[in-house]
Design a protein around this motif. Structure first.
Motif, PDB file in Angstrom:
ATOM      1  N   ILE A 208       0.834  -1.205   0.000  1.00 11.81           N
ATOM      2  CA  ILE A 208       0.000   0.000   0.000  1.00 11.81           C
ATOM      3  C   ILE A 208       0.866   1.252   0.000  1.00 11.81           C
ATOM      4  O   ILE A 208       0.644   2.190  -0.793  1.00 11.81           O
ATOM      5  CB  ILE A 208      -0.944  -0.003   1.221  1.00 11.81           C
ATOM      6  N   ASN A 209       1.874   1.289   0.863  1.00 10.71           N
ATOM      7  CA  ASN A 209       2.716   2.485   0.988  1.00 10.71           C
ATOM      8  C   ASN A 209       3.527   2.751  -0.280  1.00 10.71           C
ATOM      9  O   ASN A 209       3.607   3.899  -0.753  1.00 10.71           O
ATOM     10  CB  ASN A 209       3.656   2.347   2.189  1.00 10.71           C
ATOM     11  N   LYS A 210       4.124   1.712  -0.845  1.00 10.70           N
ATOM     12  CA  LYS A 210       4.954   1.902  -2.039  1.00 10.70           C
ATOM     13  C   LYS A 210       4.124   2.292  -3.251  1.00 10.70           C
ATOM     14  O   LYS A 210       4.512   3.163  -4.037  1.00 10.70           O
ATOM     15  CB  LYS A 210       5.776   0.645  -2.310  1.00 10.70           C
TER      16      LYS A 210
ATOM     17  N   GLN B 113      -3.147   4.656 -12.745  1.00  6.74           N
ATOM     18  CA  GLN B 113      -3.323   5.129 -11.375  1.00  6.74           C
ATOM     19  C   GLN B 113      -4.633   4.615 -10.778  1.00  6.74           C
ATOM     20  O   GLN B 113      -4.678   4.241  -9.608  1.00  6.74           O
ATOM     21  CB  GLN B 113      -3.291   6.657 -11.340  1.00  6.74           C
ATOM     22  N   ILE B 114      -5.674   4.591 -11.581  1.00  9.47           N
ATOM     23  CA  ILE B 114      -6.962   4.060 -11.109  1.00  9.47           C
ATOM     24  C   ILE B 114      -6.811   2.581 -10.758  1.00  9.47           C
ATOM     25  O   ILE B 114      -7.308   2.110  -9.721  1.00  9.47           O
ATOM     26  CB  ILE B 114      -8.051   4.247 -12.181  1.00  9.47           C
ATOM     27  N   ASP B 115      -6.107   1.828 -11.621  1.00  4.02           N
ATOM     28  CA  ASP B 115      -5.875   0.408 -11.350  1.00  4.02           C
ATOM     29  C   ASP B 115      -5.060   0.215 -10.069  1.00  4.02           C
ATOM     30  O   ASP B 115      -5.328  -0.704  -9.274  1.00  4.02           O
ATOM     31  CB  ASP B 115      -5.139  -0.233 -12.529  1.00  4.02           C
TER      32      ASP B 115
ATOM     33  N   PHE C 113      -6.886  -0.819  -2.639  1.00  4.24           N
ATOM     34  CA  PHE C 113      -8.128  -1.129  -1.941  1.00  4.24           C
ATOM     35  C   PHE C 113      -8.204  -2.618  -1.615  1.00  4.24           C
ATOM     36  O   PHE C 113      -8.571  -3.011  -0.500  1.00  4.24           O
ATOM     37  CB  PHE C 113      -9.329  -0.731  -2.792  1.00  4.24           C
ATOM     38  N   TYR C 114      -7.842  -3.459  -2.583  1.00  5.43           N
ATOM     39  CA  TYR C 114      -7.851  -4.906  -2.357  1.00  5.43           C
ATOM     40  C   TYR C 114      -6.863  -5.305  -1.268  1.00  5.43           C
ATOM     41  O   TYR C 114      -7.148  -6.170  -0.431  1.00  5.43           O
ATOM     42  CB  TYR C 114      -7.520  -5.642  -3.654  1.00  5.43           C
TER      43      TYR C 114
ATOM     44  N   LYS D 143      -5.638  -7.071   4.306  1.00 10.52           N
ATOM     45  CA  LYS D 143      -5.090  -6.728   5.625  1.00 10.52           C
ATOM     46  C   LYS D 143      -6.167  -6.801   6.702  1.00 10.52           C
ATOM     47  O   LYS D 143      -5.956  -7.363   7.784  1.00 10.52           O
ATOM     48  CB  LYS D 143      -4.486  -5.327   5.576  1.00 10.52           C
ATOM     49  N   GLU D 144      -7.331  -6.263   6.418  1.00 10.83           N
ATOM     50  CA  GLU D 144      -8.435  -6.289   7.392  1.00 10.83           C
ATOM     51  C   GLU D 144      -8.908  -7.720   7.649  1.00 10.83           C
ATOM     52  O   GLU D 144      -9.156  -8.107   8.797  1.00 10.83           O
ATOM     53  CB  GLU D 144      -9.593  -5.439   6.874  1.00 10.83           C
ATOM     54  N   ALA D 145      -9.018  -8.511   6.570  1.00  9.37           N
ATOM     55  CA  ALA D 145      -9.457  -9.902   6.714  1.00  9.37           C
ATOM     56  C   ALA D 145      -8.449 -10.711   7.524  1.00  9.37           C
ATOM     57  O   ALA D 145      -8.822 -11.544   8.353  1.00  9.37           O
ATOM     58  CB  ALA D 145      -9.660 -10.530   5.338  1.00  9.37           C
ATOM     59  N   ALA D 146      -7.154 -10.470   7.292  1.00 11.78           N
ATOM     60  CA  ALA D 146      -6.104 -11.171   8.038  1.00 11.78           C
ATOM     61  C   ALA D 146      -6.173 -10.818   9.519  1.00 11.78           C
ATOM     62  O   ALA D 146      -6.047 -11.692  10.387  1.00 11.78           O
ATOM     63  CB  ALA D 146      -4.732 -10.814   7.471  1.00 11.78           C
ATOM     64  N   ASN D 147      -6.393  -9.551   9.814  1.00 12.24           N
ATOM     65  CA  ASN D 147      -6.488  -9.109  11.202  1.00 12.24           C
ATOM     66  C   ASN D 147      -7.689  -9.751  11.904  1.00 12.24           C
ATOM     67  O   ASN D 147      -7.576 -10.226  13.047  1.00 12.24           O
ATOM     68  CB  ASN D 147      -6.600  -7.592  11.257  1.00 12.24           C
TER      69      ASN D 147
END
Length: 271
Positions: free
Chosen positions: A77-79, A236-238, A244-245, A250-254
């Motif tokens: 996400i950051n990169k 950029q949109i892609d 987002f994915y 990340k949320e699902a893993a948490n």
């Protein structure tokens, strides 16, 4: 003990107390059966205990894998967010070039620094694959948790990262080749493709090319520049969709980590 029971049987037979002997024999059989059942129960308890210990160990490994996934998603996400921001600057430079301003050095710089690749997430499925291959997953009593594991690894952590903005990236690169001349930039041209394939990092800098003289766009036709501008915007949109994915993974893993810790009463904190 065996001699004691044998002595009792002989005394009963010697005294012709057959009925009592029969009752005794039945009682002895019942005692033997009870002993066997107790032994089997103890054996089953030991096997279940060993299985639970192994299951707990496997789940700890799954938790570590999930933590790894979260770190990888964060890096991704950051990169990619940095790439998106850098491509904004590239689009600004292209827009200025379309308006007739000489933006050659800026376009070279941003195209090489932020247009060479994007960060791809590689997640860790090792512990889950071991559960599947060994058949250990069938021994997990909490079938809801089994379904959650399957949902994460078969759908979220497998399918989602497969969405990669490859097409948008390739279109952007095709447009770039139409008008950016690398004449005089042989060292950068030679390393351009290897950077894509080996290891991409936005830390790699190309600032020294901005110091080069006589950098010119190869026939900066307004239509070609506009196509390049639009392809960058689509890429950029892609990338934003990809981010987002990764946030979803990340949320699902948490969430899965929390459910596993609750089921197995694991107390270590999520870092």
């Amino acid at each position: 003990m065996i001699k004691f029971f044998r002595k009792i049987r002989k005394n009963l037979l010697r005294k012709n107390k057959f009925s009592k002997y029969l009752l005794y024999a039945i009682g002895e059989i019942i005692l033997v059966v009870i002993g066997i059942l107790i032994a089997l129960q103890i054996n089953n308890w030991n096997e279940n205990r060993k299985g639970r210990i192994q299951e707990l160990s496997s789940m700890k490994e799954v938790v570590e894998n999930l933590k790894y996934d979260m770190v990888r998603c964060d890096n991704n996400i950051n990169k990619n967010a940095t790439v998106i921001k850098g491509l904004d600057s590239l689009r600004t430079s292209i827009s200025n070039a379309i308006d007739g301003n000489d933006q050659a050095t800026d376009i070279y710089y941003y195209a090489l620094k932020y247009g060479i690749d994007y960060n791809k997430a590689v997640l860790n499925r090792a512990a889950y694959e071991e559960l599947i291959n060994s058949g250990s997953i069938k021994a997990i009593d909490n079938r809801t948790l089994v379904q959650q594991l399957s949902d994460y690894y078969q759908r979220i952590a497998f399918t989602v990262p497969e969405f990669r903005p490859k097409t948008g990236y390739e279109n952007m690169q095709t447009s770039r080749k139409k008008f950016i001349s690398f004449k005089g930039l042989e060292p950068f041209l030679q390393s351009f493709d290897t950077i894509n394939k080996v290891s991409f990092s936005v830390d790699y800098d190309f600032k020294d090319i901005q110091q080069m003289e006589h950098l010119k766009l190869l026939q900066p036709h307004e239509l070609a520049l506009t196509d390049y501008y639009n392809d960058i915007a689509q890429f950029q949109i892609d990338l934003k969709t990809y981010i987002f994915y990764m946030s979803w993974v990340k949320e699902a893993a948490n969430d899965l980590i929390l459910d596993i810790k609750k089921e197995y009463q694991l107390t270590d904190t999520i870092e």
